[in-house]
Structures are given as C-alpha cells and as structure tokens.
Design a protein around this motif. Structure first.
Motif, short mmCIF file in Angstrom:
data_model
loop_
_atom_site.label_atom_id
_atom_site.label_comp_id
_atom_site.label_asym_id
_atom_site.label_seq_id
_atom_site.Cartn_x
_atom_site.Cartn_y
_atom_site.Cartn_z
N ASP A 917 80.12 87.11 17.27
CA ASP A 917 79.65 85.86 17.87
C ASP A 917 78.13 85.85 17.97
O ASP A 917 77.51 86.90 18.21
N PRO A 918 77.50 84.68 17.84
CA PRO A 918 76.03 84.62 17.72
C PRO A 918 75.28 85.20 18.90
O PRO A 918 74.22 85.80 18.72
N GLU A 919 75.84 85.09 20.11
CA GLU A 919 75.10 85.60 21.28
C GLU A 919 74.85 87.10 21.17
O GLU A 919 73.84 87.60 21.67
N LEU A 920 75.78 87.80 20.56
CA LEU A 920 75.63 89.25 20.45
C LEU A 920 75.04 89.68 19.10
O LEU A 920 74.68 90.84 18.92
N ALA A 921 74.94 88.72 18.17
CA ALA A 921 74.59 89.08 16.79
C ALA A 921 73.08 89.21 16.61
O ALA A 921 72.52 88.72 15.64
N VAL A 922 72.43 89.88 17.52
CA VAL A 922 70.97 90.07 17.45
C VAL A 922 70.72 91.53 17.20
O VAL A 922 71.26 92.40 17.90
N VAL A 923 69.90 91.83 16.21
CA VAL A 923 69.61 93.23 15.87
C VAL A 923 69.13 93.97 17.11
O VAL A 923 68.26 93.50 17.84
N GLY A 924 69.70 95.14 17.36
CA GLY A 924 69.33 95.95 18.51
C GLY A 924 70.31 95.85 19.67
O GLY A 924 70.33 96.70 20.55
N THR A 925 71.14 94.80 19.64
CA THR A 925 72.12 94.65 20.73
C THR A 925 73.15 95.77 20.68
O THR A 925 73.58 96.18 19.61
N HIS A 926 73.53 96.25 21.87
CA HIS A 926 74.61 97.22 21.93
C HIS A 926 75.91 96.51 22.28
O HIS A 926 75.94 95.71 23.22
N VAL A 927 76.95 96.80 21.51
CA VAL A 927 78.24 96.14 21.74
C VAL A 927 79.32 97.20 21.92
O VAL A 927 79.16 98.35 21.51
N THR A 928 80.43 96.75 22.51
CA THR A 928 81.56 97.65 22.73
C THR A 928 82.62 97.39 21.65
O THR A 928 83.06 96.26 21.45
N VAL A 929 83.00 98.47 20.97
CA VAL A 929 84.05 98.37 19.95
C VAL A 929 85.32 99.00 20.50
O VAL A 929 85.29 100.14 20.96
N ARG A 930 86.42 98.25 20.50
CA ARG A 930 87.69 98.76 21.01
C ARG A 930 88.46 99.35 19.83
O ARG A 930 88.81 98.68 18.88
N LEU A 931 88.74 100.64 19.91
CA LEU A 931 89.47 101.32 18.84
C LEU A 931 90.97 101.07 19.00
O LEU A 931 91.43 100.77 20.10
#
Lengths: 956, 95, 217
Positions: A917-931
């Motif tokens: 999603d665009p709000e998070l799609a900024v270089v440098g942002t840290h996101v949580t990936v659910r395995l």
C-alpha cells in the motif's frame, strides 16, 4: 411338500455347482440356450469353487448351482436375489477380482474369475449389518438430514461408521491400471438397441446407403426375441442373418449408447474388446434411432425384495437363455401376454405353478413372506400359497432417457400405463422405433422399424445429400391397453438399489417434499445404478397418489447423461497431455538438469547448484535456454500502429535495429504481458512475450486486428519454436559470442544496449542477436533457427570453456532478475494489478491518444491509492520470507504481500519484491512481514534494484 | 457438443473454438466515463434467445467469427468471418 | 558431444539409429510394413500470407483447403498447400527454403498486394502417416471425418490431433492413403508418441525420411 431350497442340502452333499458337482437347477438342453455345454468354466464365489459354461453370466451359473442370494442391500443389508436377470438387476452387484460393482447378471463367467459379494460381513449369508433392519427408524428416509447430526464433535465417528455400511465394492490400492481406448466415428446412423426393431432399422438404413452403427447392451443381438418362443427365435435368426449379410453395419455388442448431446454427439462405451478394458467411441451421427425396447416394471408390495421375487422376463431369461430353473413352486401375477407366456415357460421347466393371479380380472398379490427367500405368497383374496418363487408381469416402462436428452418430453398415457415419446418435440435428427414408439405384432414392429431406418438414412444424407428425396412414410403403431399396476398399497420397496420403501415416499410428502424433484433428492429414489429405469414410474405413481395428483401432473425427474454408469477410465481414454521440449533438451537431460514443468514446457530449473550459476553469470559468463519465450513475427505497413495500440509506451519512432521494452494491458488496465520488441526492417518487427503468455498474446493481437482494425495490414506469425533462444549473460559474454560470430560487429559502439542485429552464429545463418537486459549483466540473446539449436548450444560451451562458461537454469535466472528488480508478470503482478502497480511508471505514456487499458490507467493514476511494487530486504538477511507472505499495516491488517523472495548469492542476503500500500511504500520504511508459521519479521522497503542500481554493468 | 458452422472449415466440434463473448461497442476512450467503460467491460446482456457473439477458431482456421446463436436452443443461424464482413476490401487489399 | 565441423540440423523427434541426409540427422530405419510413420521435418517449409482471394491467390493457383504440386523453376517442385484463409505453405526438398522464398516473392511481387513470405522450415514438426489403415490410426486421435467423400485426396485442413493444433494434408502416394501432419515444432515428439500409441494396434512402424513424393509425370 417341502419347498425348502435344495441348494443348501445339495451343496453340503455334493458341492453342487462346485468343481465336478452337478448343478441342481440346470435344465436339460433347450432350444435357444446361449450356453456351450461342451465346455466348462471354473470360477470362485466367495472363495468356493463353482462351475459354469461359456455363455453363462455369473448369476446364471450360480443360480444353476442353486444359489439364490447374491448381495445385501444398501441401507438395511437385506438379502437380495435375482429380480431382472439382466444388466439392470439391482441385487446382482458383485466384486470380480479388483473390479467393484460388476453387474453379475450381465457379466459372463470366465475361467479363474474370483467373484465376491460386496460389503457383507462376516459373510453373505450371515451379514451382521443386517441388524440395521432393527434400527430402521434411524435410517428412515432423509436420515442424513435428521439423524447423525448432533453432537457435532461426533461427526468423524459417524462418518467412519456410515462409511462401513455403504454398499459398494473395493478398489485395492495396488490394482493394475486398466487399459482404455478411444476412437472417433462418423456413422450416418447410430441405432441404440439391437432388438428386432433395432436390427430391422439398421438393415433398412444400410440398404439405403447409410453407414450404420448398431449398439446392443447384451452380448448378442436379439433383445426379447432371444428368450421368446419358437416364432420369436425364428425371426431372430432371420434378422440376425440379414444384419450379418448387410454391408455397412458395424455391430457392437456389450456396448451402450451413453448419451445424446447437441448435434448428435454420441458417446458409446464398448466392452468385450480384445486387449482393452473399455473403448469410448465418440460418434458424430447423422441420425440417431432410439430402439431400446421396453423395460419390465416391478410391482410394489410387502416383501417384494425377497430372493425369489422376480419379473417374468427374469424367469424367461433364466429358463430359455441359460436353462436354469428359477425355483420349484411358483405363483405368477400376470397382467399381459408376456406374463401368460412366462407361465408356459415355467411349466416347461418343471416348475410347479401353484397359482396364476390375473390382474386383468382384478386379482392381486399383497405380500411375499420369508426371511432369506420367498416361502409363501399372500393373495388379494386372503389366500396364502406356499411357494419359493413369485413371478410378476405388471407392466412396461419406456426407457426414454436418450429421447429426453434429445429435447423430447415424453407424455404419460394412462391407457397404456407408460410414457410415450412426443413426436412434436423430437429434433429432426432423432427417431424412435420398437416398443418405445408403440405396440404391435412382430411384423408390424419390424415394418415400422424398417421405415424408420430408411428415413434415418435419408435424413442423414446417406448417398445423395442431406434430405434427398421425399420423406419416407412411417406407418403408425397402435398402443395396447394395459392396466395401471404400480403398488398393492401394502408397503414394500420402490427402489431396491437405494433401499427406498413406499413408506419413505409418503413420509417425504408428509414432510413437505412433495414435488418429484424434491422427493427424489430427499429419498434418493431413482438415484441408484439403474437410474430410475426400474423405479421412476412406481415412484411417481406413489407420489401422485400421496399428493392427490395424476401421474401426468406429477411428471418425472430430468434424465441426464449417462444412460448407464460409466467408468472414469473410459472417459479418460488415452491421456492426451501435450508436452513441449526445446531443441537443447537432450543436452539438459544428459547433464543433470532438474526438470521444471512450466505450463506445457519442460525446462531446466538448475543443473545442481543454482547459487553457483548466479555467481558464474555475475563474474564470468553463463548461458540459459530461453526457447519458450514467445516470439511473434510482425510484418506490414501498420505494425507500428499495432504496437502503439497494444503497449503502454510509444513505438512510432523506433528505428531499424533498435529494441524497446513494452508492457501491455487488457482493457481493464491490468498488466497482461511484457517483453521486448525489435525492428528488423522497414516493415518487419519481432515481438517477444513471456513464455506463459505466448499463446494468449497471439490470440489477443489477432482479435484486435481481425475484429477492431480489419483494415490494418499486419501479418502476425508465431515463431516461438522456430527459433531456439539462448541468453548469453555475464561480463565475458561479448568475448564468448565474438568467438562464434564473424558478420556482426559486437563492439559497444556498433552494437549498443537495446539493439538487434541479424547474422551468423557458429556457422548458422539467419540468427537474430539481441542486446537486452533482464539479468543486469552484459548479455546477448540469440535466436537460432531451431534445428541448429543444439549445435549452437554445444559450440558455445566448447568455445567458452576457458572463459568458465556454464549453463544456468530458470531458478538462477529468477534470482538474477530479482537482484535487478525486474518484475515477472503473473508473479509480481496478478489478475488485479493495474500497470501503475507494476513498477513501470516511466513507461506509461498517458499522452498517447489511445492504447489498450488507457482509460483505467488514467483513473488509477488520478486516484493514486494503488499499491506500489517495491523492493524488500528483511533486516535479518538470513531470513527468506516465503513468497505470498503477507505484509501488515499498523493496525494488523493486510497492507501488501511478498511477491518474489530469494537468497541473493551476490549480496549474501535475502532480497525480494512486494506489492505494498502507498502509505508504507516509501524507501526506508520498516514493515512487518507475517510468515506462514504465524511469526513476524521486520523488513525494510528498498529500491527495487538491489544490485548495480545504476545499471551500468549491462550497458558496457 | 454442438457443431459450429465455420464458414471456412465447415461444421466443427465446438471444442475447437474459443468463445469471446457477445459483441459490445467500445466507448471512445477519450470521452468515456468510468461508468460507461465498466459497463463495456463487465455488464453484458444475457438474452434468452438470439445473440450475436464472437468465436475464435483456435484449433482451425484461426479466424474470428461473428456468430448468431440462440442461447436457448443452440441453433446457429449464421457464422461469418468478422474481418471480411467489416472490411472486405482490406482483406482483398485495395491499394 | 564433440565439435561438429559441419552444423547438423535436428528434428524435434528423437530417433535411433540415425543417418545424415542433406545436412539433417534423420532416422536410418527402413520398414516395409504397410502402415508407416516417417519424420519429414527436414523438408523446406515456406509460409505465404496474402489476401484471401485476389491476384496473389491466383498467382499461387491453390485455394484454401486444397493442395497442388507446383514447379518453381530452379527452386524445384513444391507441394503448395492452402492451409488457412490467406495462408499457404510450400513444402520442398531439404535445403531449398531460400530458393523457394525467392521464387515465391518474385511470383507475387507483380500483384501489388500485401504479401509476406517467411521461412518456417525450423518452426514445424512434420510427419507422414502412410498406409491404407491410416484413417484407423487417425480415428484414435482426431475427430475429422476422413471418408473419401468428405476429405478426398488433396484436402488440407487444420484441427486438433491428440490435443495439439495440427495441420492435416491428404497426399496419397501411388493410390495408397497417405497424410502429412504438422504442428508447431516443440510438440513434435509428443505428436509422434500419440500417433504411435494410436497406431500400435494396427501395426504402425517407424520408417526413415522419404522426402516429397513427386507428382506423377
């Protein structure tokens, strides 16, 4: 006088029917019998040896030996014996070897056959599950909706228990695969049914010049003539001789016309063929003649399922075809001449006929009594007659299924007590003959069928063009009166296969299931292996009585294919699953390539060490077989217009020798395909597509040319497999290629990035050389005339040995392109990904007046709320999130997903691409990936290009 | 399965063809509204009776055909080469 | 595999033993069985696209659905097949594709029509099924009515054979039923496997490359 079946005594004394023993119920030789007494066939029934003769069915051989019980019924496990002595016999399903659900009254005995009863324990005689006759109230109609529902946690137990009660055979897991076959056929006329009408129609049609297929379910032609009297047998001989003498008739016995689809597309299953189990014949017939005769109907009364209760045709078949006495002392309930004839046959077989009950005089039978078989019969006047055999002849059912499938809607005739075809609704290419069309003596039926056969040939256009000549005058057939006899009103079973009783039907009505379609589904009546041929009319009659409607008003359920149950093996036939190979496949196989199935293609996934293959490309040179890449040859003055329409970017100014990357969208803006297209000449271009999209894009292009721009002059020719395609990638790729090509200047100045040339490679002329990217290294993709693909591949490996050249496979290529952030259509995009979410923003030229998908892309761009394709790197570089792992937003909802993910040998860490999603799609942002295991990892959004971000290495 | 009367190949089993839906008119991309465009993409008539539709003879002549078919009875009353119908001269290549 | 000094052209259909004919590796077997299957992939194959009916079609002299043997001067005799509307395929001796192309381009140049000529020699797998029982074999894999009055000698059509889109050309030889079948190259091995499976009950045997049967003088 004792009417105890002698079988038990005889068997224990002499092993009757067992090897060497006499068969107590076998009669002296009779005219018309189909058994060959000069030879014997030995087989086993539930482990005990029995002897029969060639021509015996399993049931006739066992019946000759005095056996009366052949199975236990579906729900209540009641003992069942012979009812029809034909293919339809519901009590005669047995296991033969590893084949379940064999119709024992149709299957011929063969030497060494191992026959067993189905789902009986511990034995057929003493089946413990018969105890559920006592728990009938739990297994009443619709029980699966009413009982075994609560408590829910017990469902697995219920399932386990119910499964063991199911009346079906077994398929052992180590069963050898069957051998099935298929064949297409184009007969002018298909005749379904080989009785007198079918034979007469076939001969008449063939005489009129038609090619005819005559299909008969039994093992010989003849229908009811086979077990008739001397006059019938004489006519049978005449007709059979006429069929044999007439050229143009293909006779198939032990075969069934299974269905009639649009335009007489007719599947026929043929058995008893040498070397194969079954053959499916897919016939496209000019005309279909439906001549299945009539099926005798059982009578519904208390005890009507006991062994010893059988139809008149069953008794006559046993006596006249197999020389088997069906019992010792009989009561006969007759309402028609065939029933009367059965009385004569019984007497000729030495059966004592204790009573003849004539329904035409209002007499009736109300019950049969006995436990493992009939012992006494109760008549309508209250008399009780001791007997071990009750023969009924109460009417005929027209098996109209094929006519229904043809669009006909048969009409109930109360005067005849059966359904009859409605000629007004029959399609032109289907005709009916024989008993299903009307009644009459043999001469009349044969004359009618003869005319039908001639008309069928005429309509099929045999020898003279469709509809030639005037229509044949088909005489009409009278329809005999017959009393309506369905149920004595004393209970009994309506559907013996499904164990549905008369009471079940009335219960269903009481519970509100009062239409025929609902009652069928609720009770499962007519849903068994006989598919209503023995059950429908009685069901409808009882339903009608219970609802106060007439049979005509009640109607019947819908008849659908298949006419008789069909095996999956017959439907599968010969598996036709196309496989496609590259010309280099023999080399891949010899050198340990691990095969990858990619659509219809077999491709090398890797050659043992994909990480090393990646490194070889980054540091030296590697070659990959990319033959499946779609290639379309485009020629004509309007190609540029076509490219401009198909792709999101601009093509009008592409110079000769230049190459451009393009993305194409469907009209909903969703990315359809991508690839590079090069200009080889003034009006000559070569378009490449993804390998999985090759066929789709070709059809897409043709659609736009033929239907939307019919005036554009473009010739599109697929050349996907005309070229073997090899991508030579790595810093040393120019060195390698230079060793094999003399007429193309490979220097950076002469042959820059995104250019195309034609020339000779390894001595092969007319190769196309592309200088394009994808792996991010200096690379050349060569398209070689495919017959020389293996030659060139081998020469590249030989010439580059000192350069360290090695082959690399699809897996290494996936990693290499991922390191460069290249999206793969269908992996990093899906069926909803519109172009601005594919990481190709710069490519999309919204200032073009029109291109496919433009309106949606304009709106997508305006909204700006679409997901972006981003690079992703887990903070812990050793964790490689599986593809499709979800990415969470701050609230714990789904903000995106990982679309590509690999360990990068070049960087020594995990890398990926993601839709986010665009709000998070900024270089440098840290996101949580659910395995998938439920744990979370943190990843950083990066640029898509992970290696050599400036892209310098591929432009050297 | 039904026979489709391909104008080039003659009557062939319907499985040789791919169904491309009822013909719809593509709105002018320059002036279309989202409602009009999506109607073009997703909202199609479903008549009980005669329908004009596009079929592609993928396992045969590879021509797109305009077919008039009755959705209730599967009768086909015409099947024509779409391109030839629309631009016969183009197919004949007028200069 | 060692270096090849002279490049060897290969068919997609595996075969053993092999022999080299006109630069192609072909099947070395010779069968005298009445029903045979031979790999004819080495034949030159040139595709022509042109308007459906017009000067180009007249110059070619073959309509859709029919075949003819046509002399092309120095390029030799070709079997010209009207394989689809506006599409013709010329089959000629191995190695003659360039000459056939040139001859056809010349023949069509004067028409002024929109014409393309392509060498498809390497893009098609081509086999010949030869023998009176050929229709029986094909009936196992193909739903076309092969009766004489429906598909006589000289018929060309395209349909699905064993689930692969295949061109079927009836080209009888010396009065014996004979069919050429061709499909896109990479499915060639599969098509041959399917034909051999369908033909084995009829005694189908594989035999070597025969080349084009010349027209009777």
């Amino acid at each position: 006088m004792s009417i105890l079946p002698t079988s038990r005594r005889a068997r224990s004394a002499t092993g009757a029917g067992g090897a060497g023993g006499p068969a107590p119920m076998r009669l002296a030789p009779r005219e018309g019998e189909v058994i060959d007494r000069k030879r014997s066939v030995e087989f086993r029934w539930n482990g005990t040896p029995y002897t029969g003769h060639p021509g015996d069915t399993i049931v006739s051989a066992l019946a000759a030996a005095g056996e009366r019980v052949f199975s236990r019924s579906y729900k209540y496990h009641r003992p069942r014996g012979v009812l029809t002595a034909s293919y339809l016999d519901p009590g005669a399903m047995v296991q033969v070897g590893d084949e379940p659900n064999v119709r024992a009254a149709h299957r011929l005995v063969a030497a060494g056959m191992d026959v067993r009863s189905q789902n009986t324990w511990p034995s057929l005689r003493y089946d413990v599950k018969a105890v559920n006759g006592l728990v009938e109230r739990f297994l009443a109609t619709g029980f699966y909706y009413k009982t075994f529902i609560k408590p829910e946690p017990l469902w697995p137990l219920y399932e386990k228990v119910l499964r063991t009660f199911v009346h079906a055979g077994e398929i052992p897991p180590d069963s050898a695969p069957g051998c099935y076959d298929q064949r297409y056929a184009h007969p002018d006329v298909v005749v379904a049914g080989g009785g007198p009408a079918g034979m007469a129609a076939a001969v008449a049609a063939a005489r009129a010049g038609a090619t005819v297929m005559l299909v008969e379910e039994e093992h010989q032609l003849g229908g009811h003539l086979r077990f008739g009297g001397p006059a019938e047998r004489a006519r049978l001989r005449e007709l059979a001789a006429a069929v044999a003498a007439q050229p143009g008739i293909e006779v198939l016995t032990d075969a069934v016309v299974e269905a009639r689809y649009d335009d007489n597309w007719i599947p026929i299953v043929a058995r008893s063929l040498p070397g194969i189990d079954e053959r499916l014949i897919k016939a496209r017939a000019g005309t279909l003649v439906v001549a299945p005769g009539l099926v005798e109907r059982p009578y519904v009364f208390a005890g009507n399922d006991l062994p010893g209760v059988m139809l008149s045709t069953a008794a006559r078949r046993l006596i006249n075809l197999y020389a088997v006495r069906p019992g010792h002392r009989a009561v006969v309930l007759t309402a028609n001449p065939e029933g009367d004839a059965a009385v004569a046959d019984l007497e000729s077989a030495g059966v004592e006929v204790a009573a003849v009950v004539d329904a035409r005089r209002g007499e009736t039978v109300t019950a049969a009594h006995g436990r493992h078989g009939v012992r006494a019969v109760e008549l309508g006047d209250g008399r009780r007659v001791e007997a071990d055999l009750l023969v009924t002849a109460v009417g005929w059912t027209a098996p109209t299924s094929l006519l229904n499938q043809s669009g006909d809607q048969p009409v109930y005739d109360p005067r005849a007590a059966r359904f009859r075809p409605d000629p007004a609704r029959m399609p032109d290419d289907v005709l009916a003959a024989g008993g299903i069309a009307g009644d009459g003596d043999l001469d009349q039926l044969v004359a009618h069928a003869d005319a039908v056969g001639r008309e069928a040939a005429r309509r099929a256009g045999a020898a003279g063009g469709a509809g030639a000549g005037s229509a044949v005058a088909v005489p009409s057939l009278a329809v005999d009166e017959h009393p309506e006899l369905f149920s004595a009103g004393t209970g009994g079973f309506v559907d013996l296969s499904e164990d549905v009783s008369a009471k079940d039907i009335t219960t269903a009505v009481a519970e509100g299931y009062d239409s025929v379609e609902l009652a069928k589904r609720y009770t499962t009546a007519t849903m068994g292996p006989t598919q209503g041929k023995l059950e429908t009319v009685n069901t409808v009659a009882i339903l009608a009585a219970a609802t106060g409607r007439s049979i005509a008003e009640t109607g019947t359920t819908t008849w659908r294919p298949m006419y008789a149950p069909i095996t999956l093996g017959a439907l599968a036939g010969r598996p036709h699953q196309p496989v496609r190979y590259s010309p280099m496949q023999p080399w891949h196989e010899r050198h340990g390539a691990v095969p990858l199935v990619a659509g219809q293609w077999i491709r090398p996934e890797h050659y043992g060490d994909p990480a090393a293959e990646v490194t070889a490309v980054r540091t030296g040179v590697g070659i990959i077989d990319v033959t499946p890449i779609g290639k379309l040859d485009l020629q004509g003055p309007d190609v540029a217009k076509l490219l401009e329409l198909l792709y999101v970017n601009k093509w009008q100014k592409l110079g000769i020798g230049r190459v451009r990357y393009g993305v194409m969208c469907a009209e909903d803006g969703v990315v359809l395909d991508d690839g590079v297209t090069g200009r080889l000449g003034e009006q000559h271009y070569l378009m490449s597509t993804t390998s999985s999209g090759a066929a789709t894009v070709w059809e897409w292009v043709e659609n736009w040319l033929q239907t939307a721009h019919p005036d554009w002059r473009v010739h599109v020719t697929p050349v996907t497999t005309a070229y073997a395609s090899i991508n030579i990638a790595g810093p040393r790729s120019r060195d390698l290629l230079a060793r094999l090509t003399t007429d193309v200047d490979l220097s950076a100045e002469a042959f820059g990035y995104m250019n195309v040339r034609t020339g000779t490679v390894a001595g092969i002329a007319d190769c196309v050389l592309w200088r394009i990217g994808f792996t991010g290294e200096l690379s050349y993709e060569i398209h070689v005339p495919a017959s020389y693909g293996l030659h060139v591949w081998q020469r590249l490996l030989d010439a580059g040995a000192d350069l360290g050249v090695r082959p690399f496979g699809v897996e290494a290529q996936r990693v290499l392109r991922l390191e460069k952030g290249h999206a793969i259509v269908g992996q990093d995009t899906d069926g909803l990904t519109q172009a601005f979410s594919a990481g190709v923003d710069e490519l999309i030229k919204l200032d073009k007046p029109d291109f496919l998908g433009k309106p949606e892309l304009v709106w997508q761009h305006q909204r700006g709320t679409h997901p972006r394709l981003v690079g992703l790197q887990p903070l812990d570089g050793s964790i490689v999130p599986p593809e499709a792992s979800q990415i969470l937003d701050r609230a714990g909802g789904i903000a995106g997903r990982v679309t590509s993910s690999r360990m990068s040998p070049t960087l020594g860490r995990a890398i990926g691409l993601a839709q986010l999603d665009p709000e998070l799609a900024v270089v440098g942002t840290h996101v949580t990936v659910r395995l998938p295991d439920g744990s979370d990892v943190t990843a950083e959004v990066t640029e898509r290009v992970h290696v050599d971000p400036q892209g310098e290495r591929q432009r050297v | 399965m039904m026979l489709l009367p391909c104008p080039w190949c003659g009557p062939r089993h319907a499985g040789e063809f791919r169904f491309h839906g009822a013909a719809g008119t593509r709105p002018d991309p320059a002036t279309t509204t989202p409602e009009q465009w999506r109607r073009y993409l997703y909202v199609h008539d479903n008549p009980r009776g005669w329908q004009t539709e596009s079929w592609y003879h993928s396992a045969g002549c590879r021509r797109f055909l305009t077919v008039e078919r009755n959705t209730l009875t599967h009768e086909v009353r015409s099947a024509r080469d779409t391109q030839l119908d629309a631009a016969p001269n183009a197919a004949e290549d007028a200069r | 595999m060692s270096e090849e000094t002279v490049p060897l052209a290969r068919s997609p259909i595996a075969t053993d033993p092999t022999v080299v004919v006109a630069g192609w590796e072909v099947c070395a077997r010779v069968s005298t069985a009445p029903l045979t299957l031979s790999d004819e992939t080495p034949l030159a194959k040139v595709l022509v696209r042109a308007p459906f009916g017009g000067a180009a079609r007249d110059a070619l002299g073959v309509s859709f659905g029919r075949t003819a043997r046509v002399g092309l001067g120095t390029a030799g005799e070709v079997l010209l097949v009207g394989s689809a509307p506006g599409e013709w395929l010329a089959l000629g001796a191995p190695g003659t594709a360039a000459a056939i192309r040139a001859a056809l381009e010349e023949r069509l140049a004067g028409t002024g029509e929109f014409v393309s000529v392509l060498d498809l020699t390497h893009g098609r797998a081509l086999v010949r099924l030869h023998g009176a029982a050929a229709p029986v074999v094909l009936a196992g894999v193909c739903g076309i009515d092969l009766a004489d009055h429906v598909t006589p000698d000289g018929t060309a059509l395209r349909t699905s054979v064993a689930a692969v889109v295949t061109d079927l050309v009836r080209d009888d030889d010396g009065g014996v039923r004979s069919y050429l079948l061709h499909c896109e190259r990479s499915s060639g091995q599969y098509l041959v496997d399917a034909l051999r499976d369908a033909g084995s009950p009829s005694g189908l045997e594989v035999t070597g490359f025969r080349g084009l049967v010349p027209s009777s003088a």
